[in-house]
Design a protein around this motif. Sequence first.
Motif, mmCIF file in Angstrom:
data_model
loop_
_atom_site.group_PDB
_atom_site.id
_atom_site.type_symbol
_atom_site.label_atom_id
_atom_site.label_comp_id
_atom_site.label_asym_id
_atom_site.label_seq_id
_atom_site.Cartn_x
_atom_site.Cartn_y
_atom_site.Cartn_z
ATOM 1 N N SER A 1 0.895 -1.242 0.065
ATOM 2 C CA SER A 1 0.281 0.014 0.049
ATOM 3 C C SER A 1 0.859 1.248 -0.027
ATOM 4 O O SER A 1 2.066 1.155 0.168
ATOM 5 N N GLU B 1 2.752 1.712 3.249
ATOM 6 C CA GLU B 1 3.794 0.792 3.357
ATOM 7 C C GLU B 1 4.887 0.880 2.422
ATOM 8 O O GLU B 1 6.279 0.767 3.031
ATOM 9 N N THR C 1 -2.982 6.795 7.535
ATOM 10 C CA THR C 1 -1.594 6.339 7.362
ATOM 11 C C THR C 1 -0.649 7.475 7.647
ATOM 12 O O THR C 1 0.526 7.263 8.037
#
Length: 383
Positions: A140, A143, A173
Amino acid sequence: MIRFEHVTKKYRGTNKPALSDVDFEVQRGEFVFLVGASGSGKSSCLRLILREDTPSEGRVVVLGRDLHTLSTRKVPYFRRHIGSVFQDFRLLPNKTVFQNVAFTLQVIGSSRAYIQQAVTEALTLVGLDGKQKRLPHELSGGEQQRVAIARAIVNRPQILLADEPTGNLDPATSIDIMQLLARINEGGTTVVMATHEAGFVDQMKRRVIELQSGVMVRDDRHGGYGDRSSLPTLAPQEEKGAAATAALTAVLELQREIAASTVEGVAPAAAAAVSEAASDAVAASAVAAAVAVTPELVTSELADRETAPAVTREPAAPPVTRERPAPVKAQPADGATAEPAPHTRPIRIDAPAVDLDGLDLDGPGVADRLGLASDDDEVGPTS
C-alpha cells in the motif's frame, strides 16, 4: 547541526529569489517543521542542506562543514550522514523491500553481515517485519513510504530530511508516518520536515519555521502552523452538463406530481392520464440520458409542466361513442346478383372522464421535443 547564515538563492531565468536573507540554526536532536505556501522556499532549503544546490549569497553549514567549500568529490561521503524521504517514495520497482533498503548500504560497500542486520532492524522499526520479499507494487502507499523511511535511516544518519512525506497518504496512514518520524527523532536523529499538514503541526507543538515568498517570517519554538490562508480549501461545485441527472430529475418530478394528484383525490381517470404522461416521460428521459441530452432541454420540459393549469375535478362526462363508418361496397355489374350486406355494428370506445379544457393535449411532449415521437397519429382499423 544546521545553520543558515543570511542565505539568498536565485535561480536562472527568474527575477525573484527563491530564498532571501534566510537566517536560522537547528540544534542536534530537534524536530523542525518548515511551513509555508507552495513556492515559499521550503524545498529550496532542503536542497541546500543536502548539497544539491549552493547558495547565491550567504553560508550553509551542516554537520560543521561549509557546503560552499565542499568539493563535488566529497559530496557522496557527506550525504551518508543525511537521510532523505520524499513524497513520491522513489523506490526501485524491480527490487524487493529488502533489496530497496539494502541498496544504500551496498553502494557504500558495507559487508553482507552488516547489511542483513541493519536492514532487518530498520524494517522492524518501521513495522514491515515479514514483508522483506514483497515488491513495491504489492504494498500500500503507507507501506511504500515506510520502506522509503527504512532506506533513509538504515545507515543511521544524523539528519533526516522529509519533503511532504504524507502528501500522497490518507489521514490514518499519515498519522502512523508522523508517529514513526517522532520515534526516530526520540532516538537522537535531527528531523527537518517540510509540510502542509497543519493538523500535525498544531498537535505536535514542535519548532516551526515559516517562509513566505522566500522570506523567513516566523521562528516559533513550540508553535502551531500559523497562517492557513495559503492552504487549499475544498468547496462543493454544482454539477453542470449531466444529462442523466437532469433526466432523472424530470422523472422524479413527474412522479411527485402523480403522487400529489392521488393524495388530493383527483378522479381516477385524471390520475390515469397523468400516469400515462409520466410513462412517456420516463422512456424519453432514459433515451435522453443515453444520447447525452442537454439539461436545458429537460429543464424546459419541467418548466412547461409546472406552468400548465392544474387538472380540475369535474363531473364525469357521458361516454363518447365513435361509430366506425361502413365500408363502401362496389356496385354489382349488370346482371349480377348483389350479395347480402354483412352484419355490422358500431364500436364503442369509452374515453376516461378528463377535463380536456385543462390539459394541453396539442402541446409537444418530452418525446416530441427529443424527436422520438412517431409520425403515425392515427390508429389503423381493428378487426
